[in-house]
Design a protein around this motif. Structure first.
Motif, short mmCIF file in Angstrom:
data_model
loop_
_atom_site.label_atom_id
_atom_site.label_comp_id
_atom_site.label_asym_id
_atom_site.label_seq_id
_atom_site.Cartn_x
_atom_site.Cartn_y
_atom_site.Cartn_z
N ASN A 271 -4.05 1.58 16.33
CA ASN A 271 -3.21 2.45 15.49
C ASN A 271 -2.73 1.69 14.26
O ASN A 271 -2.67 2.24 13.16
CB ASN A 271 -2.01 2.95 16.28
N ALA A 272 -2.38 0.41 14.46
CA ALA A 272 -1.86 -0.38 13.34
C ALA A 272 -2.90 -0.51 12.23
O ALA A 272 -2.56 -0.43 11.03
CB ALA A 272 -1.44 -1.77 13.84
N GLU A 273 -4.16 -0.67 12.60
CA GLU A 273 -5.22 -0.79 11.57
C GLU A 273 -5.38 0.53 10.82
O GLU A 273 -5.56 0.56 9.61
CB GLU A 273 -6.54 -1.19 12.23
N VAL A 274 -5.31 1.63 11.58
CA VAL A 274 -5.44 2.95 10.92
C VAL A 274 -4.25 3.16 9.97
O VAL A 274 -4.43 3.62 8.84
CB VAL A 274 -5.48 4.10 11.96
N GLU A 275 -3.08 2.80 10.44
CA GLU A 275 -1.88 3.00 9.63
C GLU A 275 -1.98 2.22 8.32
O GLU A 275 -1.67 2.74 7.24
CB GLU A 275 -0.64 2.58 10.43
N GLN A 276 -2.43 0.97 8.41
CA GLN A 276 -2.56 0.14 7.21
C GLN A 276 -3.60 0.74 6.25
O GLN A 276 -3.37 0.83 5.03
CB GLN A 276 -2.95 -1.30 7.62
N LEU A 277 -4.70 1.21 6.81
CA LEU A 277 -5.73 1.85 5.98
C LEU A 277 -5.17 3.12 5.33
O LEU A 277 -5.41 3.39 4.15
CB LEU A 277 -6.96 2.17 6.85
N GLY A 278 -4.40 3.88 6.11
CA GLY A 278 -3.81 5.12 5.58
C GLY A 278 -2.88 4.84 4.41
O GLY A 278 -2.86 5.59 3.42
N ILE A 279 -2.14 3.74 4.50
CA ILE A 279 -1.23 3.37 3.41
C ILE A 279 -2.04 2.98 2.17
O ILE A 279 -1.77 3.44 1.06
CB ILE A 279 -0.29 2.22 3.86
N GLU A 280 -3.05 2.15 2.39
CA GLU A 280 -3.86 1.69 1.23
C GLU A 280 -4.58 2.86 0.58
O GLU A 280 -4.63 2.98 -0.65
CB GLU A 280 -4.87 0.63 1.69
N TRP A 281 -5.11 3.76 1.41
CA TRP A 281 -5.81 4.93 0.86
C TRP A 281 -4.82 5.83 0.10
O TRP A 281 -5.11 6.34 -0.98
CB TRP A 281 -6.49 5.72 1.99
N GLY A 282 -3.65 5.99 0.69
CA GLY A 282 -2.62 6.83 0.05
C GLY A 282 -2.16 6.26 -1.28
O GLY A 282 -1.92 7.01 -2.24
N ILE A 283 -2.06 4.93 -1.35
CA ILE A 283 -1.66 4.30 -2.62
C ILE A 283 -2.74 4.55 -3.67
O ILE A 283 -2.45 4.95 -4.81
CB ILE A 283 -1.43 2.77 -2.42
#
Ligand code: FAD
Length: 316
Positions: A271-283
């Motif tokens: 989940n932590a990896e997905v969350e980090q990717l989600g933040i980077e994609w969102g930025i």
């Protein structure tokens, strides 16, 4: 203040977000805990979703089942009033057709008007879990356009129960739009046809369903403009947060991930990896939309503002 006035007065892309009422039994403190970390980005308005009843079956004697309606997330109107009082920011209640008669809708709008709420997001709502397809209330509305007509009617002093010549309301009406088309629409053209009908009926801005490929939004805005839809179209973004989201978001919201994102998601193991990717994609999405001069970026927090906060820190 109306959303359209906020947009007209803005010198740069605005920041806004959407929250869900807490599950019944949880206090409003959980709402504030989600809003507080986002207030430094100066949202001009905060949306509060509406969740209609679901049906449960209670076993009675002799094997009989009693059907009971329960609302798991009540409180939309109260939360809007509380947000306006506590943060001095406009709150936008979502108003849906499903489960409401026209008279109940009218009474809800009177409450909102008396509370000084100037905005509503007018939606049809989805089918409840026990229905295969959306079924309108027998004395209610089948499509969002009809709800918009009712609100606009009240803005013109025409009440469903009292007729013409009443004190007019003054709601700014928003409506939903789907860059990847609404899942029930025959195609994008018919969806745009009905979207234009919502604008013609009185919707003065649109908020999109989440999307993960900005090109889908840019193409959609171009298609709207070609179809004669001239109102502001606010992009809606949702940071992916968990492994479960990978299949849940496309299934529930009828959206696709672009290939670049799906390739990265396939590599995630936690989940932590997905969350980090989600933040980077969102930025990255937010920066590109902001550079393109979108009027506002609207974030779906789904009651968890940590990713949205990290995105906003980089973008606003
Ligand atoms: P409509 O505009 O009525 O469209 C529904 C479908 O019918 C579309 O396929 C459209 O093409 C078609 N259609 C429209 N008018 C006609 C017509 N006159 N004749 C024939 N076909 C027609 N749901 C909630 O329950 N609570 C919420 O708080 C909520 N918030 C949302 C916020 C946003 C920004 C978005 C994008 C969606 C939200 N939803 C919410 C989900 C929404 O209720 C569903 O997507 C619902 O299925 C459609 O709502 P709508 O208002 O777009 O419907």
């Amino acid at each position: 203040m109306k959303v359209t006035d906020h947009l007209a007065a803005a010198k740069d892309t605005l920041f806004s977000f959407e929250i869900l009422p807490p599950l019944k039994g949880r206090s409003i403190a959980s709402i504030y805990a989600g809003i507080d970390p986002l207030m430094e980005f100066k949202p001009k308005f905060i949306n509060v979703t509406y969740h209609r009843e679901e049906f449960i079956y209670i076993e009675r004697e002799h094997g009989l089942l009693e059907k009971k309606a329960v609302r798991k997330r009540p409180g939309t109107v109260g939360i809007c009033a509380a947000i306006m009082h506590k943060y001095d920011v406009d709150a936008i209640p979502h108003l849906i057709c499903g489960g409401f008669s026209k008279e109940e809708t009218e009474n809800a709008l009177i409450d909102l008007h008396f509370l000084g709420i100037d905005n509503v997001l007018a939606l049809r709502g989805d089918a409840v879990k026990s229905e295969a397809n959306f079924r309108a209330h027998p004395e209610g509305h089948a499509f969002a356009v009809e709800l918009i007509e009712q609100v606009q009617g009240m803005n013109n002093g025409a009440y469903f129960t009292e007729g013409q010549g009443q004190d007019p309301t003054n709601f700014c009406i928003g409506a939903a739009a789907y860059p990847e088309k609404h899942f029930e629409a025959m195609n994008l053209e018919t969806d745009l046809h009905y979207l234009k009908a919502k604008v013609d009926a009185g919707a003065s801005y649109l908020v999109t369903q989440m999307f993960f490929d900005n090109q889908r939004y840019f193409d959609f805005v171009a298609a709207c403009r070609a179809a004669g839809i001239t109102v502001p179209i606010i992009p809606g973004l949702k940071p992916i947060k968990s492994l479960a989201h990978i299949s849940f978001l496309p299934k529930f919201f009828h959206i696709d991930y672009p290939t670049d994102l799906s390739k990265e998601l396939l590599k995630c193991k936690s989940n932590a990896e997905v969350e980090q990717l989600g933040i980077e994609w969102g930025i990255a999405q937010s920066k590109e939309l902001k550079a393109a001069g979108v009027p506002c970026i609207h974030y779906y927090t789904m009651s968890n503002s940590t990713s949205v906060r990290q995105i906003a820190t980089e973008v606003f």
